[in-house]
Scaffold this motif. Sequence first.
Motif, PDB file in Angstrom:
ATOM      1  N   SER A 141      33.086  48.453  40.104  1.00  0.00           N
ATOM      2  CA  SER A 141      34.525  48.536  40.333  1.00  0.00           C
ATOM      3  C   SER A 141      35.168  47.210  39.944  1.00  0.00           C
ATOM      4  O   SER A 141      34.734  46.153  40.401  1.00  0.00           O
ATOM      5  N   VAL A 142      36.198  47.273  39.109  1.00  0.00           N
ATOM      6  CA  VAL A 142      36.814  46.069  38.542  1.00  0.00           C
ATOM      7  C   VAL A 142      38.264  45.947  39.012  1.00  0.00           C
ATOM      8  O   VAL A 142      39.052  46.885  38.871  1.00  0.00           O
ATOM      9  N   ASP A 183      33.717  52.622  29.480  1.00  0.00           N
ATOM     10  CA  ASP A 183      34.113  51.789  28.344  1.00  0.00           C
ATOM     11  C   ASP A 183      34.988  50.606  28.737  1.00  0.00           C
ATOM     12  O   ASP A 183      35.404  49.840  27.862  1.00  0.00           O
ATOM     13  N   ARG A 184      35.280  50.450  30.015  1.00  0.00           N
ATOM     14  CA  ARG A 184      36.115  49.323  30.423  1.00  0.00           C
ATOM     15  C   ARG A 184      35.402  48.009  30.102  1.00  0.00           C
ATOM     16  O   ARG A 184      34.228  47.808  30.462  1.00  0.00           O
ATOM     17  N   THR A 185      36.111  47.099  29.451  1.00  0.00           N
ATOM     18  CA  THR A 185      35.548  45.812  29.081  1.00  0.00           C
ATOM     19  C   THR A 185      35.841  44.780  30.157  1.00  0.00           C
ATOM     20  O   THR A 185      36.985  44.642  30.607  1.00  0.00           O
ATOM     21  N   ILE A 186      34.830  44.075  30.582  1.00  0.00           N
ATOM     22  CA  ILE A 186      34.974  43.030  31.591  1.00  0.00           C
ATOM     23  C   ILE A 186      35.565  41.790  30.926  1.00  0.00           C
ATOM     24  O   ILE A 186      35.150  41.399  29.833  1.00  0.00           O
ATOM     25  N   ALA A 187      36.541  41.189  31.601  1.00  0.00           N
ATOM     26  CA  ALA A 187      37.250  40.043  31.034  1.00  0.00           C
ATOM     27  C   ALA A 187      37.148  38.839  31.955  1.00  0.00           C
ATOM     28  O   ALA A 187      36.859  38.966  33.158  1.00  0.00           O
ATOM     29  N   ALA A 188      37.385  37.658  31.395  1.00  0.00           N
ATOM     30  CA  ALA A 188      37.435  36.442  32.209  1.00  0.00           C
ATOM     31  C   ALA A 188      38.507  36.608  33.285  1.00  0.00           C
ATOM     32  O   ALA A 188      39.584  37.137  33.025  1.00  0.00           O
ATOM     33  N   GLY A 189      38.182  36.144  34.491  1.00  0.00           N
ATOM     34  CA  GLY A 189      39.109  36.238  35.605  1.00  0.00           C
ATOM     35  C   GLY A 189      38.970  37.495  36.433  1.00  0.00           C
ATOM     36  O   GLY A 189      39.627  37.625  37.480  1.00  0.00           O
ATOM     37  N   ASP A 190      38.119  38.430  36.010  1.00  0.00           N
ATOM     38  CA  ASP A 190      37.971  39.691  36.740  1.00  0.00           C
ATOM     39  C   ASP A 190      37.176  39.509  38.035  1.00  0.00           C
ATOM     40  O   ASP A 190      36.285  38.648  38.132  1.00  0.00           O
ATOM     41  N   LEU A 191      37.488  40.363  38.996  1.00  0.00           N
ATOM     42  CA  LEU A 191      36.636  40.587  40.160  1.00  0.00           C
ATOM     43  C   LEU A 191      35.839  41.852  39.894  1.00  0.00           C
ATOM     44  O   LEU A 191      36.422  42.899  39.583  1.00  0.00           O
ATOM     45  N   VAL A 192      34.517  41.777  40.006  1.00  0.00           N
ATOM     46  CA  VAL A 192      33.660  42.920  39.702  1.00  0.00           C
ATOM     47  C   VAL A 192      32.771  43.205  40.911  1.00  0.00           C
ATOM     48  O   VAL A 192      31.955  42.365  41.302  1.00  0.00           O
ATOM     49  N   ASN A 193      32.957  44.381  41.495  1.00  0.00           N
ATOM     50  CA  ASN A 193      32.097  44.784  42.601  1.00  0.00           C
ATOM     51  C   ASN A 193      30.946  45.625  42.070  1.00  0.00           C
ATOM     52  O   ASN A 193      31.156  46.598  41.336  1.00  0.00           O
ATOM     53  N   ILE A 194      29.726  45.217  42.411  1.00  0.00           N
ATOM     54  CA  ILE A 194      28.520  45.939  42.022  1.00  0.00           C
ATOM     55  C   ILE A 194      27.885  46.498  43.281  1.00  0.00           C
ATOM     56  O   ILE A 194      27.579  45.759  44.218  1.00  0.00           O
ATOM     57  N   ALA A 212      17.936  52.454  50.440  1.00  0.00           N
ATOM     58  CA  ALA A 212      18.630  51.224  50.831  1.00  0.00           C
ATOM     59  C   ALA A 212      19.875  51.077  49.978  1.00  0.00           C
ATOM     60  O   ALA A 212      19.982  51.647  48.890  1.00  0.00           O
ATOM     61  N   ASP A 213      20.809  50.277  50.473  1.00  0.00           N
ATOM     62  CA  ASP A 213      22.149  50.196  49.881  1.00  0.00           C
ATOM     63  C   ASP A 213      22.646  48.753  49.997  1.00  0.00           C
ATOM     64  O   ASP A 213      22.574  48.154  51.073  1.00  0.00           O
ATOM     65  N   THR A 214      23.130  48.205  48.900  1.00  0.00           N
ATOM     66  CA  THR A 214      23.664  46.844  48.931  1.00  0.00           C
ATOM     67  C   THR A 214      24.821  46.733  47.950  1.00  0.00           C
ATOM     68  O   THR A 214      24.958  47.544  47.030  1.00  0.00           O
ATOM     69  N   GLY A 215      25.652  45.725  48.143  1.00  0.00           N
ATOM     70  CA  GLY A 215      26.776  45.529  47.241  1.00  0.00           C
ATOM     71  C   GLY A 215      27.364  44.142  47.410  1.00  0.00           C
ATOM     72  O   GLY A 215      27.180  43.494  48.447  1.00  0.00           O
ATOM     73  N   ALA A 216      28.102  43.699  46.402  1.00  0.00           N
ATOM     74  CA  ALA A 216      28.780  42.404  46.473  1.00  0.00           C
ATOM     75  C   ALA A 216      29.845  42.349  45.387  1.00  0.00           C
ATOM     76  O   ALA A 216      29.777  43.058  44.383  1.00  0.00           O
ATOM     77  N   THR A 217      30.827  41.488  45.619  1.00  0.00           N
ATOM     78  CA  THR A 217      31.881  41.257  44.638  1.00  0.00           C
ATOM     79  C   THR A 217      31.618  39.934  43.929  1.00  0.00           C
ATOM     80  O   THR A 217      31.391  38.915  44.582  1.00  0.00           O
ATOM     81  N   PHE A 218      31.643  39.981  42.611  1.00  0.00           N
ATOM     82  CA  PHE A 218      31.352  38.812  41.789  1.00  0.00           C
ATOM     83  C   PHE A 218      32.599  38.419  40.993  1.00  0.00           C
ATOM     84  O   PHE A 218      33.393  39.264  40.597  1.00  0.00           O
ATOM     85  N   ARG A 219      32.722  37.120  40.742  1.00  0.00           N
ATOM     86  CA  ARG A 219      33.858  36.597  39.984  1.00  0.00           C
ATOM     87  C   ARG A 219      33.413  36.241  38.575  1.00  0.00           C
ATOM     88  O   ARG A 219      32.351  35.667  38.375  1.00  0.00           O
ATOM     89  N   VAL A 220      34.253  36.587  37.604  1.00  0.00           N
ATOM     90  CA  VAL A 220      34.021  36.197  36.221  1.00  0.00           C
ATOM     91  C   VAL A 220      34.940  35.012  35.937  1.00  0.00           C
ATOM     92  O   VAL A 220      36.150  35.183  35.840  1.00  0.00           O
ATOM     93  N   PRO A 221      34.415  33.792  35.858  1.00  0.00           N
ATOM     94  CA  PRO A 221      35.274  32.603  35.736  1.00  0.00           C
ATOM     95  C   PRO A 221      36.150  32.659  34.484  1.00  0.00           C
ATOM     96  O   PRO A 221      35.764  33.270  33.479  1.00  0.00           O
ATOM     97  N   PRO A 222      37.318  31.999  34.557  1.00  0.00           N
ATOM     98  CA  PRO A 222      37.865  31.325  35.740  1.00  0.00           C
ATOM     99  C   PRO A 222      38.692  32.311  36.577  1.00  0.00           C
ATOM    100  O   PRO A 222      39.346  33.185  36.022  1.00  0.00           O
ATOM    101  N   VAL A 223      38.642  32.159  37.899  1.00  0.00           N
ATOM    102  CA  VAL A 223      39.429  33.027  38.776  1.00  0.00           C
ATOM    103  C   VAL A 223      40.359  32.171  39.630  1.00  0.00           C
ATOM    104  O   VAL A 223      40.144  30.965  39.791  1.00  0.00           O
ATOM    105  N   GLN A 224      41.385  32.811  40.176  1.00  0.00           N
ATOM    106  CA  GLN A 224      42.323  32.108  41.042  1.00  0.00           C
ATOM    107  C   GLN A 224      41.595  31.550  42.268  1.00  0.00           C
ATOM    108  O   GLN A 224      40.682  32.185  42.804  1.00  0.00           O
ATOM    109  N   ARG A 225      42.049  30.396  42.725  1.00  0.00           N
ATOM    110  CA  ARG A 225      41.432  29.789  43.903  1.00  0.00           C
ATOM    111  C   ARG A 225      41.534  30.711  45.117  1.00  0.00           C
ATOM    112  O   ARG A 225      40.630  30.766  45.942  1.00  0.00           O
TER     113      ARG A 225
END
Length: 249
Positions: free
Chosen positions: A69-70, A81-92, A103-116
């Motif tokens: 989820s982006v 087909d969604r392309t991941i871009a710099a600055g995105d938040l990506v939940n895996i 079992a089930d796990t997840g986390a949100t990752f930042r694609v630098p640079p992101v807002q503080r």
Amino acid sequence: MTITQEDELDGLKLIGRIVANTMQAMARALEPGMTTRELDEIGRAFLEREGAQSAPEATYDFPGATCISVNEEIAHGIPGDRTIAAGDLVNIDVSASRDDYFADTGATFRVPPVQRSLDRLCRDGRRAMQIGIAQVGADKPLAGIGRAVGRFASDRGYTLIRNLASHGVGRALHEEPGEVPTWPTHDERRRINRGLVLTVEPFLSRGGLWAATRDDEWTLYSEPAAPVVQYEHTVVATDRRPIILTLPG
């Protein structure tokens, strides 16, 4: 699922480690210019090498091995087909089974640079999950998870998505005790039994209150629109500290 034997715990630890390692492999590969389908294929290949099967695909016929989820998508995003871009938040979000254990796990990752401010939201989202996990223990109230996470969110000016709950897991992707709120509730009277296996996965936001679908019947979006992060572990309740099953290793 409620664990009653040591071999059950061993089976859960194995699939927990597999989904955690899968998510970390995907996170290491995450970079601008790749599509969410390409990222999903990395996860699929890792699961297959470990003899594991995607749980959402097998259980619900989800159109992907993992949920990606982006940005405005907050959960159950379909790889495509969604392309991941710099600055995105990506939940895996990775859930899978092996030898009839889930079992089930997840986390949100930042694609630098992101807002503080998004850095801070991610840091606090992980902290919210940790605070929720600390409330898991034999004979503790299930509502204690939501109360503790709710206090943390309120004190820092955040909101919580209130229709995406934690859940029982172990022999199926979703099972007893059903939904476990990660927000404050007034009518939850159940208690946590020793050996209970469940996820802890609050959705922390800067204004979002609800999750809603739009066109594809899968992808969830925040209402009102706002940044949202999610961090998730599968845990086991004990008389002492909870056992976190979804740690890489």
